[in-house]
Design an enzyme around this catalytic site. Structure first.
Site, PDB file in Angstrom:
ATOM      1  N   PHE A   1       0.800  -1.222   0.000  1.00 39.60           N
ATOM      2  CA  PHE A   1       0.000   0.000   0.000  1.00 39.60           C
ATOM      3  C   PHE A   1       0.835   1.274   0.000  1.00 39.60           C
ATOM      4  O   PHE A   1       0.315   2.352  -0.213  1.00 39.60           O
ATOM      5  CB  PHE A   1      -1.032   0.027   1.134  1.00 39.60           C
TER       6      PHE A   1
ATOM      7  N   GLN B   1       3.464   1.596  -2.105  1.00 35.50           N
ATOM      8  CA  GLN B   1       4.031   1.698  -3.441  1.00 35.50           C
ATOM      9  C   GLN B   1       3.258   2.691  -4.292  1.00 35.50           C
ATOM     10  O   GLN B   1       2.137   2.451  -4.685  1.00 35.50           O
ATOM     11  CB  GLN B   1       4.064   0.326  -4.112  1.00 35.50           C
ATOM     12  N   GLY B   2       3.860   3.846  -4.551  1.00 37.35           N
ATOM     13  CA  GLY B   2       3.250   4.858  -5.403  1.00 37.35           C
ATOM     14  C   GLY B   2       2.291   5.790  -4.694  1.00 37.35           C
ATOM     15  O   GLY B   2       1.776   6.723  -5.306  1.00 37.35           O
ATOM     16  N   HIS B   3       2.028   5.577  -3.419  1.00 39.91           N
ATOM     17  CA  HIS B   3       1.114   6.439  -2.682  1.00 39.91           C
ATOM     18  C   HIS B   3       1.890   7.377  -1.764  1.00 39.91           C
ATOM     19  O   HIS B   3       2.909   7.017  -1.209  1.00 39.91           O
ATOM     20  CB  HIS B   3       0.142   5.604  -1.835  1.00 39.91           C
ATOM     21  N   PHE B   4       1.389   8.549  -1.583  1.00 37.33           N
ATOM     22  CA  PHE B   4       1.948   9.532  -0.666  1.00 37.33           C
ATOM     23  C   PHE B   4       3.451   9.758  -0.883  1.00 37.33           C
ATOM     24  O   PHE B   4       4.243   9.588   0.037  1.00 37.33           O
ATOM     25  CB  PHE B   4       1.688   9.118   0.789  1.00 37.33           C
TER      26      PHE B   4
END
Length: 124
Positions: free
Chosen positions: A28, A30-33
């Protein structure tokens, strides 16, 4: 996605204390925030739900069944959960009615409450 790493303590059909060690390698993140990775609130709630399901499934009548998360009310988020944090999940079942469990949960990091709310579960 399994979000509970281990159960620390439980009283069958009443309470579960569990742990989630939050790693930067979690899918979760990976690529978020970008630049500020935090655990999404919906996953903190899901981790509490999984701990609550464990509490409900320790009831002898529910052995071998499946527990479903029905919902959460009065959710309060108080602090961000970041990689490296150890999330302690405490869920208490207040009532069991038929195939439903009602309770409340709290999540802590270093003794500080990060989330709380009322939980509903169903047995299938």
């Amino acid at each position: 996605m399994l979000l509970v790493d281990r159960v620390l303590d439980y009283v069958p059909g009443e309470k579960v204390v569990a742990r989630k060690n939050v790693s930067v390698n979690e899918a979760f993140f990976q690529g978020h925030f970008p630049g500020n990775p935090v655990m999404p609130g919906v996953l903190i709630v899901e981790a509490m739900a999984q701990a609550g399901a464990i509490a409900l499934l320790t009831v002898p009548d529910f052995k071998g069944k499946t527990a479903y998360f029905g919902g959460m009310n009065r959710v309060k988020f108080r602090q961000m959960v970041k990689p490296g944090d150890s999330l302690t999940l405490e869920v208490t079942l207040d009532k069991i009615r038929g195939n439903a469990g009602l309770g409340h949960g709290e999540a802590y990091v270093d003794g500080k409450k990060v989330c709380s709310g009322d939980l509903t579960f169903m047995i299938g």
